[in-house]
Design a protein around this motif. Sequence first.
Motif: not given
Length: 596
Positions: A156-162, A189-196, A216-223
């Motif tokens: 939801l963060d990728i599709l709606i908010f970002q 940010r998009f590349k890391m979100d897809v990777l995670c 890989p879910r831990c790679l969303k450190y930018m948020a």
Amino acid sequence: RIGSASSLSSAIVNTRLQELVRLFKERTEKVKEKLIDSDVTSDDESPVASPAAAAVPAPGGELEGDKPLGDDHYCEMLCCTFKRRPWLEHLKSYRFPSSIDPLTNLMYVLWLFFVVMAWNWNCWLIPVRWAFPYQTPANIHYWLLVDYLCDLIYLLDILIFQTRLQFVQGGDIITDKKAMKENYLRSQRFKMDVLCLLPLDFFYFKVGVNPLLRFPRCLKYMAFFEFNNRLEAILTKAYIYRVIRTTAYLLYSLHVNSCLYYWASAYEGLGSTTWVYDGEGNSYIRCYYWAVKTLITIGGLPDPKTLFEIVFQLLNYFTGVFAFSVMIGQMRDVVGAATAGQTYYRSCMDSTIKYMNFYRIPRAVQNRVKTWYEYTWHSQGMLDESELLVQLPDKMRLDIAIDVNYNIVSKVALFQGCDRQMIFDMLKRLRSVVYLPNDYVCKKGEIGREMYIIQAGQVQVLGGPDGKSVLVTLKAGSVFGEISLLAAGGGNRRTANVVAHGFANLFILEKKDLNEILVHYPESQKLLRKKAKKMLRSNNKPKDEKGGPGDALVIPPKAETPKLFRAALAAAGRRGGKGPLGRLRWRLKELQELQA
């Protein structure tokens, strides 16, 4: 009778005409005043609904006033009346914004909180589920349920908010949907979100539910870092959150080390040597205790026996020394930033005390200086507000000055009708000063070069024969000394003593600052001169009528000679000017010539 009736009717008509003329004159004066001063509001009262209009029945035959206040929040179901919750109506009518300001939108900060909670779930629980035997076939469905709920938050963060976040391009704030989406798709940010969100969970069907596949879910450190920046921007005491975050870093490093220790113990065999975990008690608590002693290098640990244990312990020691030194340095920076203002205040206080002791200033004066420092710091949080505001752009300083002082300055009679921009420029020149109890703000007879606005506290105007009688007490929001800004020719001397009653925080506008401003506003300067002269005349009028000191002359005029005495002197002159009257007449003639 007819004559008396006609005279009576004409008198009534004349009275009515005079009343109309008076009303027209008052209306004209009000319009003139409103045209001169745009801040003056109309004195006309707003129309009030008549009782007849208020009592008009509704189409259903019931008066509007008889309807229940919460009638819109009730609904009928199964012959019963239930109260409908208003927030449900608001939720139904809510429309998601087409663009989101990431810097000021609190809803976006709240959403980042949920994203960070999902990220923390993965960062903290993946090592525990991999190392400790807490994930079993009996509870695996609970773990998977929370895992996929966190994945849903990521999605939801990728599709709606970002894709709806505003951004700045060439100085413009871009709110176009297509442009915002393209900006996100081109970002790191998009590349890391897809990777995670890599779907490594499909390997569960081959190797089983291995928590490491969710790493890989831990790679969303930018948020996480974005949430830190946004939260610190809205907190009043951000240093408290920084201390909590730094402590969480230390706890997480100990958490990972405890998981690695249990994995090493299981690899070597639980209880196989004195160095590994023996399998007794709560496994996580005991391993965490070992991690604390290792990373903080407390000592008292059993010696490793095998080569694997020796290498593992050496790496632990090196990592512990590095991590612990980093944590201490970061904690020092956080605490230093939190107490930077207090440190500056203490250094200023110590320097001032050292200076006063060097010149042997009396103890009473030193105590008043210390009191001023303490009260100013605790009331304002700083010693000089101008040091903080000087860092801001001119427009932001003006916005802050308007919010703080405009309501007070706009009510000063001397400045009503002046150019609004002139008042804005004047607000930026105001200077804050703190007066201690019984401090003289101004003294009678001194030259007035400032105007005072009371921000907090009270001041007393003293007068009377002894100069100590309290004539009036001025409270917060009052203004005094405004006539001295424009008075000339000796009219700017203070007419009374003004003393601070308790601690008083005043804003001061100096005469030189006002003169520098009025150079650019000649019309307002003429208006202020005119108002100042009028206010001075009104203040001096009672003294003029009573023949006060202002009417006294250095050489008073000579009294007029009586007529009978003048006739006797004239007769003495016709007789030749002999005798006492003749000599007196000659003497008076000399005095008249000298006076001429």
